[in-house]
Design a protein around this motif. Structure first.
Motif, PDB file in Angstrom:
ATOM      1  N   PRO A 177       0.791  -1.393   0.039  1.00  0.00           N
ATOM      2  CA  PRO A 177       0.044   0.074   0.040  1.00  0.00           C
ATOM      3  C   PRO A 177       0.827   1.213   0.097  1.00  0.00           C
ATOM      4  CG  PRO A 177       0.246  -0.944   2.232  1.00  0.00           C
ATOM      5  CD  PRO A 177       0.853  -1.556   1.285  1.00  0.00           C
ATOM      6  N   LYS A 178       0.101   2.480  -0.140  1.00  0.00           N
ATOM      7  CA  LYS A 178       1.075   3.646   0.183  1.00  0.00           C
ATOM      8  C   LYS A 178       1.396   3.653   1.572  1.00  0.00           C
ATOM      9  CE  LYS A 178      -0.275   7.244  -2.173  1.00  0.00           C
ATOM     10  NZ  LYS A 178      -0.966   8.372  -2.987  1.00  0.00           N
ATOM     11  N   GLU A 179       2.013   5.011   1.932  1.00  0.00           N
ATOM     12  CA  GLU A 179       2.501   5.068   3.299  1.00  0.00           C
ATOM     13  C   GLU A 179       3.624   3.992   3.684  1.00  0.00           C
ATOM     14  OE1 GLU A 179      -0.363   5.943   6.240  1.00  0.00           O
ATOM     15  OE2 GLU A 179      -1.677   6.752   4.853  1.00  0.00           O
ATOM     16  N   THR A 180       4.261   3.616   2.585  1.00  0.00           N
ATOM     17  CA  THR A 180       5.327   2.603   2.753  1.00  0.00           C
ATOM     18  C   THR A 180       6.826   3.127   2.459  1.00  0.00           C
ATOM     19  OG1 THR A 180       5.043   1.681   0.913  1.00  0.00           O
ATOM     20  CG2 THR A 180       4.050   0.629   2.868  1.00  0.00           C
ATOM     21  N   ASP A 181       7.035   4.540   2.254  1.00  0.00           N
ATOM     22  CA  ASP A 181       8.005   5.107   1.942  1.00  0.00           C
ATOM     23  C   ASP A 181       9.327   4.734   2.715  1.00  0.00           C
ATOM     24  OD1 ASP A 181       6.645   5.815  -0.413  1.00  0.00           O
ATOM     25  OD2 ASP A 181       7.161   7.934  -0.311  1.00  0.00           O
ATOM     26  N   TRP A 182       9.043   4.593   4.186  1.00  0.00           N
ATOM     27  CA  TRP A 182      10.079   4.503   4.917  1.00  0.00           C
ATOM     28  C   TRP A 182      11.076   3.417   4.477  1.00  0.00           C
ATOM     29  CZ3 TRP A 182      11.421   0.478   7.740  1.00  0.00           C
ATOM     30  CH2 TRP A 182      12.570   0.404   8.877  1.00  0.00           C
TER      31      TRP A 182
ATOM     32  N   GLU B 205      -3.753  -2.733  16.585  1.00  0.00           N
ATOM     33  CA  GLU B 205      -2.618  -3.522  17.006  1.00  0.00           C
ATOM     34  C   GLU B 205      -2.400  -4.526  15.913  1.00  0.00           C
ATOM     35  OE1 GLU B 205      -4.171  -1.707  20.443  1.00  0.00           O
ATOM     36  OE2 GLU B 205      -5.260  -3.065  18.866  1.00  0.00           O
ATOM     37  N   GLN B 206      -3.243  -5.370  15.363  1.00  0.00           N
ATOM     38  CA  GLN B 206      -3.193  -6.097  14.084  1.00  0.00           C
ATOM     39  C   GLN B 206      -2.747  -5.552  12.732  1.00  0.00           C
ATOM     40  OE1 GLN B 206      -7.244  -8.068  14.711  1.00  0.00           O
ATOM     41  NE2 GLN B 206      -6.193  -9.881  14.661  1.00  0.00           N
ATOM     42  N   GLY B 207      -3.167  -4.401  12.593  1.00  0.00           N
ATOM     43  CA  GLY B 207      -2.717  -3.659  11.401  1.00  0.00           C
ATOM     44  C   GLY B 207      -1.351  -3.069  11.719  1.00  0.00           C
TER      45      GLY B 207
ATOM     46  N   GLU C  57       7.060   4.058  14.715  1.00  0.00           N
ATOM     47  CA  GLU C  57       5.712   3.725  15.059  1.00  0.00           C
ATOM     48  C   GLU C  57       4.740   4.437  14.146  1.00  0.00           C
ATOM     49  OE1 GLU C  57       5.672   5.096  18.893  1.00  0.00           O
ATOM     50  OE2 GLU C  57       6.779   3.964  19.953  1.00  0.00           O
ATOM     51  N   TRP C  58       3.258   3.784  14.216  1.00  0.00           N
ATOM     52  CA  TRP C  58       2.388   4.102  13.439  1.00  0.00           C
ATOM     53  C   TRP C  58       1.252   4.529  14.255  1.00  0.00           C
ATOM     54  CZ3 TRP C  58      -2.013   0.930  11.654  1.00  0.00           C
ATOM     55  CH2 TRP C  58      -2.681   1.917  10.524  1.00  0.00           C
ATOM     56  N   PRO C  59       0.766   5.736  14.182  1.00  0.00           N
ATOM     57  CA  PRO C  59      -0.304   5.970  15.005  1.00  0.00           C
ATOM     58  C   PRO C  59      -1.871   5.580  14.533  1.00  0.00           C
ATOM     59  CG  PRO C  59       0.042   7.959  13.456  1.00  0.00           C
ATOM     60  CD  PRO C  59       1.271   6.868  13.351  1.00  0.00           C
ATOM     61  N   GLY C  60      -1.786   5.038  13.254  1.00  0.00           N
ATOM     62  CA  GLY C  60      -3.033   4.469  12.662  1.00  0.00           C
ATOM     63  C   GLY C  60      -3.801   5.913  11.995  1.00  0.00           C
ATOM     64  N   ARG C  61      -4.828   5.506  11.267  1.00  0.00           N
ATOM     65  CA  ARG C  61      -5.569   6.398  10.447  1.00  0.00           C
ATOM     66  C   ARG C  61      -7.039   6.480  11.220  1.00  0.00           C
ATOM     67  NH1 ARG C  61      -2.884   3.752   5.734  1.00  0.00           N
ATOM     68  NH2 ARG C  61      -4.219   2.186   5.955  1.00  0.00           N
ATOM     69  N   PRO C  62      -7.780   7.600  10.755  1.00  0.00           N
ATOM     70  CA  PRO C  62      -9.113   7.621  11.678  1.00  0.00           C
ATOM     71  C   PRO C  62      -9.990   6.315  11.069  1.00  0.00           C
ATOM     72  CG  PRO C  62      -8.597   9.790  10.830  1.00  0.00           C
ATOM     73  CD  PRO C  62      -7.433   8.765  10.444  1.00  0.00           C
TER      74      PRO C  62
ATOM     75  N   LEU D  26       0.585  -6.037  10.979  1.00  0.00           N
ATOM     76  CA  LEU D  26       0.940  -6.345   9.543  1.00  0.00           C
ATOM     77  C   LEU D  26       1.875  -5.277   8.740  1.00  0.00           C
ATOM     78  CD1 LEU D  26       0.143  -7.826   6.909  1.00  0.00           C
ATOM     79  CD2 LEU D  26      -2.115  -6.645   7.068  1.00  0.00           C
ATOM     80  N   ARG D  27       1.601  -3.868   9.183  1.00  0.00           N
ATOM     81  CA  ARG D  27       2.376  -3.119   8.572  1.00  0.00           C
ATOM     82  C   ARG D  27       4.034  -3.206   8.785  1.00  0.00           C
ATOM     83  NH1 ARG D  27       4.748   1.549  11.211  1.00  0.00           N
ATOM     84  NH2 ARG D  27       5.323   2.995   9.924  1.00  0.00           N
ATOM     85  N   THR D  28       4.259  -3.541   9.971  1.00  0.00           N
ATOM     86  CA  THR D  28       5.704  -3.876  10.231  1.00  0.00           C
ATOM     87  C   THR D  28       6.362  -5.004   9.710  1.00  0.00           C
ATOM     88  OG1 THR D  28       5.185  -3.038  12.669  1.00  0.00           O
ATOM     89  CG2 THR D  28       7.267  -4.671  12.335  1.00  0.00           C
ATOM     90  N   ARG D  29       5.442  -6.294   9.550  1.00  0.00           N
ATOM     91  CA  ARG D  29       6.158  -7.205   8.813  1.00  0.00           C
ATOM     92  C   ARG D  29       6.269  -6.799   7.074  1.00  0.00           C
ATOM     93  NH1 ARG D  29       1.762  -9.786  11.472  1.00  0.00           N
ATOM     94  NH2 ARG D  29       0.566  -9.942   9.620  1.00  0.00           N
ATOM     95  N   GLN D  30       5.244  -6.250   6.835  1.00  0.00           N
ATOM     96  CA  GLN D  30       5.475  -5.756   5.273  1.00  0.00           C
ATOM     97  C   GLN D  30       6.628  -4.756   5.088  1.00  0.00           C
ATOM     98  OE1 GLN D  30       1.433  -4.177   3.961  1.00  0.00           O
ATOM     99  NE2 GLN D  30       1.552  -5.577   2.521  1.00  0.00           N
ATOM    100  N   LEU D  31       6.790  -3.785   5.956  1.00  0.00           N
ATOM    101  CA  LEU D  31       7.993  -2.691   5.915  1.00  0.00           C
ATOM    102  C   LEU D  31       9.242  -3.541   5.904  1.00  0.00           C
ATOM    103  CD1 LEU D  31       6.887   0.340   7.955  1.00  0.00           C
ATOM    104  CD2 LEU D  31       6.938  -0.111   5.608  1.00  0.00           C
ATOM    105  N   ARG D  32       9.362  -4.681   6.807  1.00  0.00           N
ATOM    106  CA  ARG D  32      10.515  -5.520   6.813  1.00  0.00           C
ATOM    107  C   ARG D  32      10.933  -5.978   5.354  1.00  0.00           C
ATOM    108  NH1 ARG D  32       9.475  -7.398  13.081  1.00  0.00           N
ATOM    109  NH2 ARG D  32      10.427  -5.713  14.139  1.00  0.00           N
ATOM    110  N   THR D  33       9.897  -6.754   4.884  1.00  0.00           N
ATOM    111  CA  THR D  33      10.223  -7.329   3.556  1.00  0.00           C
ATOM    112  C   THR D  33      10.502  -6.298   2.469  1.00  0.00           C
ATOM    113  OG1 THR D  33       7.849  -7.087   2.778  1.00  0.00           O
ATOM    114  CG2 THR D  33       8.624  -9.082   4.122  1.00  0.00           C
ATOM    115  N   LEU D  34      10.094  -5.097   2.534  1.00  0.00           N
ATOM    116  CA  LEU D  34      10.309  -4.116   1.591  1.00  0.00           C
ATOM    117  C   LEU D  34      11.630  -3.678   1.545  1.00  0.00           C
ATOM    118  CD1 LEU D  34       6.999  -2.294   1.681  1.00  0.00           C
ATOM    119  CD2 LEU D  34       7.888  -3.627  -0.320  1.00  0.00           C
TER     120      LEU D  34
END
Length: 480
Positions: A66-71, A264-266, A237-242, A269-277
């Motif tokens: 998804p977007k918001e993965t530029d880090w 927490e689940q989201g 860290e990710w604060p989440g979206r509305p 998942l984001r953490t796992r995705q970022l590490r693969t990227l």
């Protein structure tokens, strides 16, 4: 047509943006280890001079990013964002792997190319693919990584000169069709296909034909397994979206009201995705360095995107397949300095994956000889007011999600859900097609799609929103 003015001298190179693709002693990003050196060997001989002015084409496709993965892909963003074009409103036309990839290859919506789920890749008419057109026009073509789900591993992908096709797709020690030989190859998916793509590109030292490389990684698809050196990398860290914290979902379709995935689940998942990227970013660094060494950085059209996005517990949903922005919007960069597309600009045109094949053919100076639903992004006059996205309830989903289609506009989105399901042959024959639920979102005032304006709306309110006209336009788009 691409003319000789687009050709660059064999030794030309583009200066890097600050901090791009060169770790040069700088500290790695937080928690990130310094990347290993490229493993592909490079002959010392200088490349033969190019006589064909057409550009090379490097297409890099990630999975479920998804977007918001530029880090995680900061050097890629520096290179292609800083020396290219960022398409800020890019979308998948179907948020499902095989249909999306078939749209990329054919330039057609899924209802036209016929691959509506992940189990019927042979529905795609291979004559409609961009690789067929480029191959017949004299391009050297290569496929490295994921092709189409459920493709028979022993079947060679049509219209590619070289390939390393992985099916089923795994992160480690995968099963590949290696130029016609099926075998297991040890190593991490991204690294294995990177090395083969680099070798393909490097052969342009002695083969002066322009080339097309289709590189498709496993990252960042679940089950997310990062490369071993990145498995414990600290992620911001990710604060989440509305939309993650949406409390009242009474205005959402029934299946989504029952969704209960948490922040927490989201976040996990984001953490796992970022590490693969992180490994994808390493591969992009190596592609950049190889192009620079070959003197081909200027006249290579590079496109980076994902087959679709993913929800990180938005509206309680922890996957793709829904018509909301996190699942439909994708990162999308394009760079081609020789064409003047290397200035770090932002393009806010509504774009979709159906635009990729027409763009590649336009860059190669080729006229499409099969129908396209998209248009070339190289012509700034090509624009649209609305974009179609669609999805079919398929047999992998036991719980009813329902088929849907949506029109994404510049400031609003209209969606219909239908009583339709794919049969065992992947055709939409089950159900009567009745509209079961509708949504309308004001994307300017409500970018997180929290308030469905059609929930409890009167006929007069629907008229004021322009819903009758939107319904007609959606029906026409689904037929076109």
């Amino acid at each position: 047509m691409i003319t000789g003015a687009a050709v660059v001298a064999a030794g030309a190179a583009v200066p890097l943006a600050v901090g791009a693709l060169d770790d040069g002693g700088a500290a790695p990003a937080a928690g990130r280890t310094a990347p290993a050196a490229p493993v592909a060997s490079r002959p010392p001989a200088s490349p033969l001079p190019r006589t064909d002015p057409r550009p090379n084409i490097l297409f890099v496709l990630t999975d479920d990013q998804p977007k918001e993965t530029d880090w995680a892909i900061r050097r890629t963003a520096d290179w292609l964002g800083g020396q290219g074009v960022t398409f800020a409103r890019a979308h998948a036309n179907t948020p499902l792997c095989a249909p999306s990839r078939a749209s990329i290859m054919s330039g057609r919506y899924a209802h036209n190319h016929g691959v509506l789920d992940t189990r019927h890749p042979y529905h795609l008419d291979q004559h409609t693919t961009v690789q067929r057109r480029l191959h017949e026009a004299g391009y050297r073509t290569g496929l490295f990584g994921k092709y189409l789900n459920y493709w028979h591993t022993g079947d060679n992908p049509p219209h590619f000169d070289e390939w390393l096709l992985q099916e089923p797709v795994a992160y480690y020690d995968g099963h590949y069709n290696d130029n016609g030989t099926v075998r297991n190859i040890p190593g991490y998916n991204t690294t294995v296909i990177r090395d083969r793509a680099l070798a393909f590109i490097d052969r342009s030292r002695t083969d002066t034909r322009p080339w097309f490389a289709y590189v498709a990684t496993r990252s960042a698809h679940e089950l997310n397994i990062p490369e071993r050196r990145y498995r414990h990398t600290r992620v911001p860290e990710w604060p989440g979206r509305p939309s993650v914290y949406e409390g009242d979902k009474s205005d959402k379709p029934p299946f989504l009201r029952a969704a209960n995935h948490t922040y927490e689940q989201g976040e996990a998942l984001r953490t796992r995705q970022l590490r693969t990227l992180l490994s994808v970013d390493d591969a992009m660094r190596d592609f950049h360095d190889e192009l620079r060494a070959l003197g081909q950085l200027e006249n290579t059209l590079v496109v980076y995107t994902s087959d679709h996005g993913l929800c990180w517990a938005d509206h309680g949903w922890l996957r793709k397949s829904v018509p909301y922005r996190p699942g439909l919007e994708v990162p999308f960069w394009l760079s081609w300095p020789a064409r003047g597309l290397g200035e770090g600009t932002v393009d806010d045109r509504l774009t979709g994956h159906v635009d990729i094949a027409p763009t590649f053919l336009d860059a190669a100076g080729l006229t499409p000889d099969t129908p396209h639903d998209g248009h070339s992004l190289l012509d700034p006059r090509n624009d649209r007011d609305r974009l179609l996205a669609e999805w079919w309830w398929n047999r992998q989903d036991q719980e009813p999600i329902h088929t849907w289609a949506t029109l994404i506009g510049r400031s609003a989105q209209y969606t219909e859900y239908y009583r339709t399901r794919l049969d065992r042959q992947g055709r939409p024959t089950q159900g009567d097609g009745e509209v079961l639920f509708r949504e309308f979102y004001d994307l300017a005032a409500d970018p997180y799609q929290l308030t469905n304006r059609l929930h409890g709306a009167t006929r007069e309110q629907e008229q004021a929103l322009g819903v009758p006209e939107s319904a007609k336009r959606l029906a026409a788009a689904r037929r076109a």
